[in-house]
Design a protein around this motif. Structure first.
Motif: not given
Length: 494
Positions: A15-16, A19-20
């Motif tokens: 999820d994001f 990615l972060d």
């Protein structure tokens, strides 16, 4: 990283937030982080690396570089001294004393302190790998562990282009477990040995090495329990290349060896989704513990299901457990359980038909006495019990509350039990069967008979030995429980 994520048709659990974290891991000065960034870029550009693998792989590279930086500073004499500081059971103290005799200062796996150059240099790494394979004395007291360390270093070099060596504390820990496994079995000796290993100290590698020793050294099978689907899959695929490098030894009469069979238990849905995938992926996944697999990564529920399958058999032959060793990741979450007992049930068609008749009558306002009168002529010995249980669960079903006890599941067109905040279509409850009938979501009652009640501690005690590795062993009360229930002993890995 962004290109790979944007173009991926199936991100899975990525999820994001993941990615972060990935972007933060690679957001560093190029001049002083060239080694990390070149390895990271190679992993990201590899087509076989899925987005869900990026975060653990990048973190793994960072951890390996950190430890590699201090490899030359590791001191075997100090490692043994730290182990000796602990107040331990007599048996465990002997295991560690034997480990010190088998792996004394001066006989390190690799003498990195003696004039080694740059451990990032390919030529230097090749020399180190060759040194790992050469025993400094005969007989080689590390035994099969030397081969395990060598092949693991080769696997990691091929994947990350980095040298990975076991810490002295890992080697000592493995030798202590080996002594425990080879010790005689008396009522006074421990049946379980649990080591506290800190996060980032290589617990997964210790578990994989123990599994290989169990298979190749003891010629038994290993069940590795990791009660987290993400970590289970990560560890299995990380160490699968290592397992593939070994063979199960042939018979003592000179029989040929065979490749190790390693499997991972997944859900039925995950197994179905793997159909049509690569042969290696598909052949490694199973929905239940494979009795013929040498190494099986699974969750606790799969171990219990395996026990239940034996109990259901005609012979109920539990002798096979003597040939199996249980290896637990995070024992505090697995063994100390608020619900240690679980009932195993099976559908009974005859009683289901009878329960359906009772439900139809109760829906029309029939009383218990009227039901008894209507079914008085039934020859089945369980008639009275079905009436009694149905009347009780019919009332309980009416009291069940939506969102608290159950939810409506569109995919099955009926109410399903809530377990851990999620709908579980496979969970059975007679009260919920009645509630589905009351609200017109089904026309038949599924009545299940209890086959037996299974105790999780009883299942675990069936194994030849229990090996536990955990970030925390728990409080004094929890340790007392483990000692009394499993004859467990403990030590900490510094």
């Amino acid at each position: 990283i962004i290109r790979k994520v944007v173009n991926c048709p199936q991100l899975g659990p990525f999820d994001f937030a993941d990615l972060d974290v990935c972007l933060r891991l690679v957001d560093r000065d190029e001049a002083s982080n060239e080694v990390f960034l070149t390895r990271a870029r190679s992993l990201v550009e590899d087509e076989a690396t899925a987005p869900k693998d990026l975060r653990p792989l990048l973190s793994h590279v960072e951890t390996m570089l950190f430890f590699l930086k201090y490899t030359k500073a590791e001191d075997l004499r100090l490692a043994h001294a730290e182990f000796r500081k602990q107040r331990l059971d007599g048996a465990v103290s002997e295991y560690l004393k034997k480990a010190e005799r088998e792996y004394p200062p001066g006989y390190e796996l690799v003498r990195v302190l003696e004039g080694r150059g740059d451990l990032m240099d390919g030529g230097e790494v090749s020399l180190v790998l060759e040194e790992i394979r050469r025993a400094p004395r005969t007989p080689d007291t590390l035994g099969i562990f030397r081969d395990i360390f060598y092949h693991w270093a080769v696997v990691m070099r091929n994947k990350f282009d980095l040298l990975v060596l076991p810490h002295h504390t890992q080697v000592i820990c493995l030798l202590a477990f080996r002594s425990f496994l080879e010790a005689g079995r008396t009522g006074a000796d421990p049946h379980a040995l649990i080591a506290q290993v800190g996060t980032g100290e290589g617990k997964s590698m210790i578990i994989a090495a123990l599994a290989l020793y169990v298979v190749c050294g003891l010629r038994k099978k290993a069940h590795i329990v990791v009660d987290d689907e993400t970590l289970l899959e990560r560890d299995f695929w990380t160490f699968k290349p290592l397992f593939d490098a070994f063979q199960v030894p042939g018979s003592a009469r000179g029989g040929q060896g065979r490749p190790i069979v390693a499997k991972m238990c997944v859900s039925e849905e995950r197994l179905a989704a793997s159909m049509g995938s690569s042969r290696g992926l598909q052949s490694s996944l199973v929905a239940r513990v494979d009795p013929d697999a040498d190494i099986c990564y699974c969750e606790a529920k799969h171990v219990q299901s395996f026990y239940a399958s034996i109990a259901r058999g005609e012979k109920s032959d539990f002798d096979g457990y003597e040939g199996r060793v249980l290896i637990l990741d995070e024992v505090d979450a697995l063994i100390i359980d608020e619900e240690p007992n679980e009932a195993f049930v099976y559908p009974n068609q005859e009683l289901s038909d009878m329960a359906t008749s009772v439900a139809q009558a109760m829906a029309n306002g029939a009383t218990v006495d009227q039901l008894r009168e209507a079914l008085r002529g039934s020859p089945h010995p369980a008639t009275e019990r079905v009436i009694r249980e149905m009347s009780s669960e019919w009332a309980r079903g009416r009291q069940m509350k939506a969102s608290d006890d159950f939810v409506y599941a569109k995919e099955v067109g009926r109410y399903c039990m809530l377990q851990g905040g999620r709908a579980n279509p496979k969970a059975w409850s007679l009260a919920l069967e009645c509630r589905n009938f009351q609200d017109g979501l089904c026309r038949e009652i599924l009545f299940q008979e209890r086959m037996f009640v299974m105790s999780r501690p009883r299942v675990f005690r069936k194994y030849h030995r229990i090996l536990g590795l955990s970030g925390s062993i728990g409080s004094e009360a929890e340790r007392t429980f483990l000692k009394q229930t499993y004859r467990a002993s403990f030590f900490e890995v510094p």
